[in-house]
Design an enzyme around this catalytic site. Structure first.
Site, short mmCIF file in Angstrom:
data_model
loop_
_atom_site.label_atom_id
_atom_site.label_comp_id
_atom_site.label_asym_id
_atom_site.label_seq_id
_atom_site.Cartn_x
_atom_site.Cartn_y
_atom_site.Cartn_z
N ASN A 1 0.85 -1.20 0.00
CA ASN A 1 0.00 0.00 0.00
C ASN A 1 0.88 1.24 0.00
O ASN A 1 2.10 1.15 -0.01
CB ASN A 1 -0.94 -0.04 1.21
N ARG A 2 0.25 2.41 0.02
CA ARG A 2 0.98 3.66 -0.21
C ARG A 2 1.60 4.28 1.05
O ARG A 2 2.06 5.40 0.99
CB ARG A 2 0.04 4.67 -0.87
#
Ligand code: CTP
Length: 207
Positions: A22-23
């Site tokens: 994820n970011r």
């Protein structure tokens, strides 16, 4: 005080060359670690892969998957006075890790995912942690209501809630605006560098 901090994303392996992630940049957790060391605390940072330098004076355990992060937290949390769970832990992981690189075949591919263990929710229930417990919530709507539900469900003393629909704060940004949701009140922390929020959070612990 001894403080444990989780930070960064996790990586959930699919096969030898692929993973789900994820970011999360890890900036918030690393800023808290830095602020805590400067305030004289003894800090253990448990982090998924990031591009950041580990702050000087911090004990560091790198992990990859949610399962690895769980094991490290379960081992070290009992001796801690406070814990900040800033990591963006994957909620789901592949049901199986293929030992060989998955070849493309057909026009569609279905990947079966299973839930990971919720590390934050396990802190009170399974690990019997009694210290000051801080969780983070990334929301795109109903920030306060969702954050308060997490506070109660996961037995936290504080949830630091971010609106991730805004591109100027959160994730890769250096700045953050947060709602600080306590059991008895909610505070607004106005947009400021993540480091300022980190210093504020650590100042709440006292010495
Ligand atoms: N968290 C955790 N272990 C997980 C998932 C989340 O420790 N397996 C922690 C995060 O570090 C964060 C908090 O739980 O402190 C909130 O996670 P979030 O993903 O925002 O909330 P969820 O409870 O997973 O709910 P939802 O994704 O449905 O919003």
């Amino acid at each position: 005080m001894k403080i444990l901090i989780t930070a960064g994303p996790t990586r959930e392996a699919i096969d030898p060359v692929r993973f789900l992630t994820n970011r999360s940049s890890g900036k918030m957790g690393y800023a808290i670690a830095d602020a805590a060391v400067h305030a004289g605390h003894q800090v253990l940072l448990v982090s998924g892969p990031t591009d950041l330098d580990v702050p000087a004076g911090v004990d560091f355990i790198p992990v990859e998957s949610a399962a690895e992060m769980y094991e490290v937290v379960a081992r070290y949390l009992p001796g801690m006075g406070a814990a900040f769970f800033a990591a963006a832990v994957a909620d789901f992981t592949p049901a199986e890790i293929s030992s060989r690189k998955i070849k493309k075949s057909g026009e569609k591919m279905i990947l079966e995912l299973v839930k990971t263990r919720d590390i934050l929710a396990s802190a009170r229930e399974t690990i019997s942690f009694r210290g000051f417990l801080v969780g983070f919530a990334a929301e795109t709507e109903n920030l306060e209501v969702n954050a308060r539900a997490k506070l109660e469900a996961k037995g936290c003393d504080l949830i630091v809630a971010n609106d991730v629909s805004r591109s100027d704060i959160g994730f890769d940004s250096h700045e953050n605006e947060a709602l600080l949701v306590f059991k008895d009140r909610t505070e607004v922390f106005k947009k400021a560098p993540k480091h300022d929020l980190a210093i504020y959070l650590i100042s709440m612990l006292g010495d």
